[in-house]
Scaffold this motif. Structure first.
Motif, PDB file in Angstrom:
ATOM      1  N   MET A  53       0.758  -1.097  -0.044  1.00  0.00           N
ATOM      2  CA  MET A  53       0.060   0.162   0.023  1.00  0.00           C
ATOM      3  C   MET A  53       0.866   1.305  -0.085  1.00  0.00           C
ATOM      4  SD  MET A  53      -3.374  -0.760   0.123  1.00  0.00           S
ATOM      5  CE  MET A  53      -4.207   0.681   0.739  1.00  0.00           C
ATOM      6  N   PRO A  54       0.470   2.311  -0.412  1.00  0.00           N
ATOM      7  CA  PRO A  54       1.140   3.724  -0.267  1.00  0.00           C
ATOM      8  C   PRO A  54       1.608   4.093   1.066  1.00  0.00           C
ATOM      9  CG  PRO A  54      -0.860   4.098  -1.053  1.00  0.00           C
ATOM     10  CD  PRO A  54      -0.849   2.599  -1.093  1.00  0.00           C
ATOM     11  N   THR A  55       2.542   4.687   1.223  1.00  0.00           N
ATOM     12  CA  THR A  55       2.945   5.069   2.520  1.00  0.00           C
ATOM     13  C   THR A  55       2.238   6.383   3.056  1.00  0.00           C
ATOM     14  OG1 THR A  55       5.062   6.147   1.608  1.00  0.00           O
ATOM     15  CG2 THR A  55       5.222   3.767   2.733  1.00  0.00           C
ATOM     16  N   THR A  56       2.117   7.240   1.604  1.00  0.00           N
ATOM     17  CA  THR A  56       1.087   8.393   1.967  1.00  0.00           C
ATOM     18  C   THR A  56       0.456   8.584   0.794  1.00  0.00           C
ATOM     19  OG1 THR A  56       1.169  10.742   2.515  1.00  0.00           O
ATOM     20  CG2 THR A  56       2.920   9.815   1.047  1.00  0.00           C
ATOM     21  N   LEU A  57      -0.605   9.568   0.943  1.00  0.00           N
ATOM     22  CA  LEU A  57      -1.354   9.951  -0.357  1.00  0.00           C
ATOM     23  C   LEU A  57      -1.522  11.516  -0.259  1.00  0.00           C
ATOM     24  CD1 LEU A  57      -4.090   7.207  -0.400  1.00  0.00           C
ATOM     25  CD2 LEU A  57      -2.292   7.730  -2.023  1.00  0.00           C
ATOM     26  N   PRO A  58      -1.533  12.456  -1.441  1.00  0.00           N
ATOM     27  CA  PRO A  58      -1.666  13.939  -1.400  1.00  0.00           C
ATOM     28  C   PRO A  58      -3.258  13.955  -1.333  1.00  0.00           C
ATOM     29  CG  PRO A  58      -1.381  12.962  -3.643  1.00  0.00           C
ATOM     30  CD  PRO A  58      -1.139  11.695  -2.679  1.00  0.00           C
ATOM     31  N   ILE A  59      -3.268  14.709  -0.200  1.00  0.00           N
ATOM     32  CA  ILE A  59      -4.698  15.205   0.022  1.00  0.00           C
ATOM     33  C   ILE A  59      -4.901  16.614   0.331  1.00  0.00           C
ATOM     34  CG2 ILE A  59      -5.606  12.857   0.701  1.00  0.00           C
ATOM     35  CD1 ILE A  59      -5.505  14.071   3.700  1.00  0.00           C
ATOM     36  N   ALA A  60      -5.672  17.188  -0.108  1.00  0.00           N
ATOM     37  CA  ALA A  60      -6.171  18.635   0.066  1.00  0.00           C
ATOM     38  C   ALA A  60      -5.976  18.980   1.651  1.00  0.00           C
ATOM     39  CB  ALA A  60      -7.224  19.140  -0.469  1.00  0.00           C
ATOM     40  N   GLU A  61      -5.410  20.354   1.844  1.00  0.00           N
ATOM     41  CA  GLU A  61      -5.283  20.829   3.307  1.00  0.00           C
ATOM     42  C   GLU A  61      -6.816  20.888   3.991  1.00  0.00           C
ATOM     43  OE1 GLU A  61      -3.524  24.567   5.848  1.00  0.00           O
ATOM     44  OE2 GLU A  61      -3.232  24.423   3.634  1.00  0.00           O
ATOM     45  N   GLY A  62      -6.897  20.284   5.097  1.00  0.00           N
ATOM     46  CA  GLY A  62      -8.041  20.431   5.758  1.00  0.00           C
ATOM     47  C   GLY A  62      -8.972  19.235   5.646  1.00  0.00           C
ATOM     48  N   THR A  63      -8.453  18.241   4.739  1.00  0.00           N
ATOM     49  CA  THR A  63      -9.595  17.274   4.595  1.00  0.00           C
ATOM     50  C   THR A  63      -8.920  15.751   5.006  1.00  0.00           C
ATOM     51  OG1 THR A  63      -8.269  16.730   2.630  1.00  0.00           O
ATOM     52  CG2 THR A  63     -10.195  18.077   2.393  1.00  0.00           C
ATOM     53  N   PHE A  64      -9.602  14.928   5.193  1.00  0.00           N
ATOM     54  CA  PHE A  64      -9.291  13.646   5.832  1.00  0.00           C
ATOM     55  C   PHE A  64      -9.463  12.587   4.608  1.00  0.00           C
ATOM     56  CE2 PHE A  64     -11.349  16.328   8.958  1.00  0.00           C
ATOM     57  CZ  PHE A  64     -10.651  16.079   9.941  1.00  0.00           C
ATOM     58  N   LEU A  65      -8.566  11.573   5.031  1.00  0.00           N
ATOM     59  CA  LEU A  65      -8.210  10.479   4.200  1.00  0.00           C
ATOM     60  C   LEU A  65      -9.253   9.117   4.500  1.00  0.00           C
ATOM     61  CD1 LEU A  65      -6.747   8.954   1.770  1.00  0.00           C
ATOM     62  CD2 LEU A  65      -5.140   8.276   3.444  1.00  0.00           C
ATOM     63  N   SER A  66      -9.823   8.608   3.461  1.00  0.00           N
ATOM     64  CA  SER A  66     -10.716   7.449   3.677  1.00  0.00           C
ATOM     65  C   SER A  66     -10.425   6.666   2.604  1.00  0.00           C
ATOM     66  CB  SER A  66     -12.028   7.797   4.163  1.00  0.00           C
ATOM     67  OG  SER A  66     -12.572   6.528   4.577  1.00  0.00           O
ATOM     68  N   ALA A  67     -11.558   5.560   2.451  1.00  0.00           N
ATOM     69  CA  ALA A  67     -11.366   4.597   1.081  1.00  0.00           C
ATOM     70  C   ALA A  67     -12.377   3.615   1.495  1.00  0.00           C
ATOM     71  CB  ALA A  67     -10.076   3.699   1.170  1.00  0.00           C
ATOM     72  N   THR A  68     -12.702   2.948   0.369  1.00  0.00           N
ATOM     73  CA  THR A  68     -13.562   1.879   0.230  1.00  0.00           C
ATOM     74  C   THR A  68     -12.537   0.556  -0.248  1.00  0.00           C
ATOM     75  OG1 THR A  68     -14.321   2.234  -2.186  1.00  0.00           O
ATOM     76  CG2 THR A  68     -15.730   2.998  -0.610  1.00  0.00           C
ATOM     77  N   ALA A  69     -12.656  -0.335   0.164  1.00  0.00           N
ATOM     78  CA  ALA A  69     -11.948  -1.605  -0.116  1.00  0.00           C
ATOM     79  C   ALA A  69     -12.603  -2.939  -0.308  1.00  0.00           C
ATOM     80  CB  ALA A  69     -10.823  -1.802   1.059  1.00  0.00           C
ATOM     81  N   ARG A  70     -12.588  -3.553  -1.447  1.00  0.00           N
ATOM     82  CA  ARG A  70     -13.320  -4.797  -1.729  1.00  0.00           C
ATOM     83  C   ARG A  70     -12.496  -5.757  -2.095  1.00  0.00           C
ATOM     84  NH1 ARG A  70     -16.570  -5.909  -6.212  1.00  0.00           N
ATOM     85  NH2 ARG A  70     -15.720  -4.121  -7.246  1.00  0.00           N
ATOM     86  N   THR A  71     -12.649  -7.077  -1.884  1.00  0.00           N
ATOM     87  CA  THR A  71     -11.694  -8.031  -2.400  1.00  0.00           C
ATOM     88  C   THR A  71     -12.817  -9.044  -2.962  1.00  0.00           C
ATOM     89  OG1 THR A  71     -10.563  -7.989  -0.588  1.00  0.00           O
ATOM     90  CG2 THR A  71     -10.172 -10.023  -1.807  1.00  0.00           C
ATOM     91  N   GLN A  72     -12.483  -9.347  -4.256  1.00  0.00           N
ATOM     92  CA  GLN A  72     -13.395 -10.370  -5.237  1.00  0.00           C
ATOM     93  C   GLN A  72     -12.669 -11.341  -5.822  1.00  0.00           C
ATOM     94  OE1 GLN A  72     -15.980  -8.301  -7.743  1.00  0.00           O
ATOM     95  NE2 GLN A  72     -17.208 -10.104  -8.044  1.00  0.00           N
ATOM     96  N   GLY A  73     -12.485 -12.503  -5.292  1.00  0.00           N
ATOM     97  CA  GLY A  73     -11.438 -13.503  -5.908  1.00  0.00           C
ATOM     98  C   GLY A  73     -10.176 -13.193  -5.720  1.00  0.00           C
ATOM     99  N   ASP A  74      -9.461 -13.098  -7.123  1.00  0.00           N
ATOM    100  CA  ASP A  74      -8.192 -12.772  -7.133  1.00  0.00           C
ATOM    101  C   ASP A  74      -7.805 -11.260  -7.349  1.00  0.00           C
ATOM    102  OD1 ASP A  74      -7.362 -15.338  -6.918  1.00  0.00           O
ATOM    103  OD2 ASP A  74      -7.653 -15.933  -9.019  1.00  0.00           O
TER     104      ASP A  74
END
Length: 254
Positions: A70-91
């Motif tokens: 996974m990335p060690t960091t991500l560029p996000i705008a100042e004052g915002t929060f990082l989140s995600a959706t993660a989905r595993t399907q088969g391979d």
């Protein structure tokens, strides 16, 4: 004579009071500036901690039969929060990264409506290394030919045009990188290529096993970065800014 002495005394007193007032004012201003600086530093630290925790939580949500990076960091705008959706399907694992104005948990249903997509990561496992390698469109631009262009840092690019598109491609290690523009805007493709080369002088793309490719689009509509890690193929897309796409890809370097 006495009047002159009194006058001088009063004048010195006024000057002394003014100097003291000025020193107090400067001290207060310095204290305010210092407090503001500390507050900004603390905010930056809080954002970094939040992003780090979010990336760890994303990793914990992924249940896959082999470890993935996974990335060690991500560029996000100042004052915002990082989140995600993660989905595993088969391979295959799909992670969509978001930035939002409020701190939302991973896989929160509100993300699709109230957050902004930063980018998408697809990781797919193939049955063999050979099968994975067929997914990488690697080009050796030096051998392909084309019009040479100097991209700086002793790197030569090669231009190829067709069907209204103009590509400027070059190789860095086992990476094939190309910028895309339209033939009626040729300078934009060279400019983006030079920016990418300069960025990669100080940032490392992940080491591919065996190859990696990147397509960077001037019009922010087709950025794509793909690399192989044995049987795994990593794909980054849905990233509008081409240089941000590079920033996300280099965050995988370990």
């Amino acid at each position: 004579m006495l009047k002159k002495v009194v006058f001088l005394f009063l004048l010195l007193s006024i000057c002394s009071l003014s100097a003291c007032a000025e020193r107090n004012k400067n001290a207060q201003e310095h204290e305010i500036e210092t407090s503001t600086s500390v507050a900004l530093s603390n905010n930056d630290q809080i954002d970094t901690v939040q992003a780090t925790e979010a990336l760890q939580q994303i990793k914990e949500q992924i249940h896959f039969n082999v470890p993935i990076k996974m990335p060690t960091t991500l560029p996000i705008a100042e004052g915002t929060f990082l989140s995600a959706t993660a989905r595993t399907q088969g391979d295959q694992v799909e992670v969509i990264f978001y930035e939002s104005k409020e701190n939302m948990p991973i896989n929160d249903i509100r993300l699709k409506k109230s957050a902004t997509v930063i980018g998408r990561l697809l990781v797919k496992k193939y049955k063999s290394v050979e099968g994975a390698s067929t997914q990488i469109a690697f080009d050796n631009f030096n051998q392909n030919g084309g019009q040479e262009v100097d991209l700086g840092y002793n790197i030569k690019g090669y231009q190829d045009a067709g069907a209204g598109s103009l590509w400027t491609g070059w190789n860095e290690g086992r990476w094939a990188i190309a910028t895309h523009t339209r033939t009626d805007n040729p300078d934009a493709g060279v400019k983006l290529a030079k920016q990418a080369v300069a960025y990669l002088e100080n940032h490392m793309l992940p080491i591919p096993r065996q190859y990696g490719m990147a397509q960077l689009d001037v019009y922010q509509s087709g950025n794509l970065i793909v690399w192989q890690d044995e049987k795994l193929v990593y794909t980054l897309d849905s990233i509008k800014d081409p240089l941000k796409a590079l920033a996300i890809a280099t965050a995988f370097y370990q």
